[in-house]
Design a protein around this motif. Structure first.
Motif, PDB file in Angstrom:
ATOM      1  N   LEU A   1       0.885  -1.172   0.000  1.00 53.37           N
ATOM      2  CA  LEU A   1       0.000   0.000   0.000  1.00 53.37           C
ATOM      3  C   LEU A   1       0.918   1.216   0.000  1.00 53.37           C
ATOM      4  N   THR A   2       0.726   2.091  -0.980  1.00 51.90           N
ATOM      5  CA  THR A   2       1.537   3.306  -1.032  1.00 51.90           C
ATOM      6  C   THR A   2       0.630   4.494  -0.753  1.00 51.90           C
ATOM      7  N   LEU A   3       1.089   5.399   0.108  1.00 49.59           N
ATOM      8  CA  LEU A   3       0.313   6.596   0.431  1.00 49.59           C
ATOM      9  C   LEU A   3       0.973   7.782  -0.243  1.00 49.59           C
ATOM     10  N   VAL A   4       0.163   8.544  -0.969  1.00 50.32           N
ATOM     11  CA  VAL A   4       0.700   9.638  -1.788  1.00 50.32           C
ATOM     12  C   VAL A   4      -0.081  10.913  -1.493  1.00 50.32           C
ATOM     13  N   ARG A   5       0.666  12.021  -1.289  1.00 51.90           N
ATOM     14  CA  ARG A   5      -0.011  13.322  -1.187  1.00 51.90           C
ATOM     15  C   ARG A   5       0.508  14.191  -2.321  1.00 51.90           C
ATOM     16  N   GLY A   6      -0.425  14.607  -3.206  1.00 56.75           N
ATOM     17  CA  GLY A   6       0.015  15.301  -4.422  1.00 56.75           C
ATOM     18  C   GLY A   6       0.855  14.334  -5.228  1.00 56.75           C
ATOM     19  N   GLU A   7       2.116  14.724  -5.464  1.00 57.72           N
ATOM     20  CA  GLU A   7       3.024  13.839  -6.212  1.00 57.72           C
ATOM     21  C   GLU A   7       3.953  13.078  -5.275  1.00 57.72           C
ATOM     22  N   LYS A   8       3.857  13.408  -3.978  1.00 57.94           N
ATOM     23  CA  LYS A   8       4.883  12.915  -3.049  1.00 57.94           C
ATOM     24  C   LYS A   8       4.450  11.639  -2.320  1.00 57.94           C
ATOM     25  N   GLU A   9       5.348  10.644  -2.348  1.00 55.71           N
ATOM     26  CA  GLU A   9       5.079   9.415  -1.596  1.00 55.71           C
ATOM     27  C   GLU A   9       5.380   9.671  -0.121  1.00 55.71           C
ATOM     28  N   VAL A  10       4.369   9.486   0.736  1.00 60.64           N
ATOM     29  CA  VAL A  10       4.562   9.818   2.150  1.00 60.64           C
ATOM     30  C   VAL A  10       4.581   8.592   3.058  1.00 60.64           C
ATOM     31  N   GLY A  11       4.447   7.410   2.466  1.00 62.28           N
ATOM     32  CA  GLY A  11       4.526   6.207   3.289  1.00 62.28           C
ATOM     33  C   GLY A  11       4.205   4.965   2.492  1.00 62.28           C
ATOM     34  N   THR A  12       4.677   3.825   3.021  1.00 58.41           N
ATOM     35  CA  THR A  12       4.351   2.547   2.378  1.00 58.41           C
ATOM     36  C   THR A  12       4.059   1.501   3.468  1.00 58.41           C
ATOM     37  N   ALA A  13       3.241   0.557   3.106  1.00 59.69           N
ATOM     38  CA  ALA A  13       3.055  -0.616   3.970  1.00 59.69           C
ATOM     39  C   ALA A  13       3.344  -1.839   3.107  1.00 59.69           C
ATOM     40  N   ASP A  14       4.354  -2.608   3.502  1.00 56.53           N
ATOM     41  CA  ASP A  14       4.643  -3.864   2.792  1.00 56.53           C
ATOM     42  C   ASP A  14       3.671  -4.920   3.306  1.00 56.53           C
ATOM     43  N   LEU A  15       3.119  -5.702   2.373  1.00 57.32           N
ATOM     44  CA  LEU A  15       2.127  -6.692   2.793  1.00 57.32           C
ATOM     45  C   LEU A  15       2.102  -7.883   1.841  1.00 57.32           C
ATOM     46  N   THR A  16       1.402  -8.907   2.255  1.00 50.32           N
ATOM     47  CA  THR A  16       1.079  -9.994   1.329  1.00 50.32           C
ATOM     48  C   THR A  16      -0.405 -10.295   1.494  1.00 50.32           C
ATOM     49  N   ILE A  17      -1.008 -10.740   0.395  1.00 48.74           N
ATOM     50  CA  ILE A  17      -2.412 -11.164   0.456  1.00 48.74           C
ATOM     51  C   ILE A  17      -2.461 -12.573  -0.126  1.00 48.74           C
ATOM     52  N   LYS A  18      -2.800 -13.532   0.728  1.00 47.55           N
ATOM     53  CA  LYS A  18      -2.895 -14.927   0.243  1.00 47.55           C
ATOM     54  C   LYS A  18      -4.215 -15.501   0.728  1.00 47.55           C
ATOM     55  N   GLY A  19      -5.025 -15.982  -0.229  1.00 45.69           N
ATOM     56  CA  GLY A  19      -6.363 -16.429   0.154  1.00 45.69           C
ATOM     57  C   GLY A  19      -7.094 -15.247   0.751  1.00 45.69           C
TER      58      GLY A  19
END
Ligand SMILES: Cc1cc2nc3c(=O)[nH]c(=O)nc-3n(C[C@H](O)[C@H](O)[C@H](O)COP(=O)(O)O)c2cc1C
Length: 274
Positions: free
Chosen positions: A193-211
């Motif tokens: 999940l990437t969080l963006v304000r305007g053009e700027k990346e302000v945070g990320t959450a690394d994750l996996t989705i299985k089932g």
């Protein structure tokens, strides 16, 4: 927080329209809360309903009245929107409180297994939207003709950049139309999940989705964006999305664990450990 109703014009559990509606919900910017609106139990518009049908109708109307905007997703059946969606639009257009759709900003998207992506059904929804006074958000050319091939096994949309940009423009216009300025945008894939304000990346959450399991592995907020509650926004958004897609959550990183420890109500979304 503005509430945006997600309405899919299909009663099928495995409906493509439902899946697209969930994806639109996951793309809504911060300050816009996606709310699933079920039309499954609505009877056909009538003045003589059973008590049970009347209750279902009243619950639906109460929900519609409390929403600030909508994402309507229609499939195409015999070149039209399905009756269940037209019926829902009819019911909330003529209530004791008046027309509940009037003036509410609305994204309209369509889906079909045909090449044209439900363009005829979309046109019929737009015509009814005009009649009941919904405010149709641009761009409104959101036609999905090959959705099964655009869905990851998790159910998330993995469309090309042009399509994603079109959807992002629509949800940003929706945010502006309901009075939200400069929100965070969310980009979600099966890994991040990437969080963006305007053009700027302000945070990320690394994750996996299985089932049906969403594992939150790491939340990373760059130095310059710290102290603004962005990690909490990432968590809240992941909770909302997990609810939409019926995923259970495994909080692997310390921050996600801390978040659940301090938000008891959210713990019902945790995967059972047994
Ligand atoms: C009775 C019937 C009629 C259909 N008519 C059309 C049509 O006119 N145009 C089209 O593109 N797809 C048509 N389809 C394909 C549907 O759009 C497709 O099955 C879609 O996935 C149904 O939506 P849902 O998955 O959300 O239930 C039709 C499907 C059915 C069952």
């Amino acid at each position: 927080m503005k509430k945006i109703g997600l309405i899919a014009g299909s009663l099928r559990q495995k409906s493509l329209a439902r899946q697209l509606a969930r994806n639109l919900g996951s793309l809504l910017p911060s300050e816009l809360l996606p709310v699933w609106v079920s039309i499954d139990d609505l009877s056909l518009y009538s003045d003589h309903l059973t008590d049970q049908a009347q209750r279902a109708c009243e619950d639906f109307l109460t929900q519609i009245a409390g929403l600030d905007g909508f994402c309507l997703v229609t499939p195409e059946i015999n070149h039209e929107m399905p009756g269940c969606l037209k019926n829902a639009l009819d019911i909330a257009s003529a209530t004791k409180q008046g027309n509940l759709w009037l003036g509410k900003p609305t994204i309209i998207a369509s889906v079909s297994t045909g090449l044209m992506g439900g363009i005829s059904a979309s046109a019929s929804v737009k015509q009814v939207a005009l009649t009941v006074g919904l405010r149709v958000i641009q761009p409104s050319e959101l036609y999905f003709g090959d959705l099964p091939n655009l869905l990851a096994p998790s159910g998330l949309l993995q469309a090309d950049q042009e399509t994603l940009s079109l959807l992002e423009l629509a949800v940003t216009h929706l945010a502006t139309a309901v009075g939200v300025q400069h929100p965070l945008n969310f980009h979600l894939t099966d890994q991040q999940l990437t969080l963006v304000r305007g053009e700027k990346e302000v945070g990320t959450a690394d994750l996996t989705i299985k089932g049906n399991l969403l594992t939150i592995k790491k939340i990373l907020i760059p130095e310059t964006s710290r102290g603004q509650g962005i990690a909490a926004q990432a968590m809240v958004r992941l909770l909302v999305i997990a609810q939409l897609f019926s995923w259970a959550i495994i909080p692997e990183c310390t921050y996600a664990q801390w978040f659940f420890d301090h938000h008891v109500a959210a713990q019902r979304l945790l995967a059972q450990n047994d």
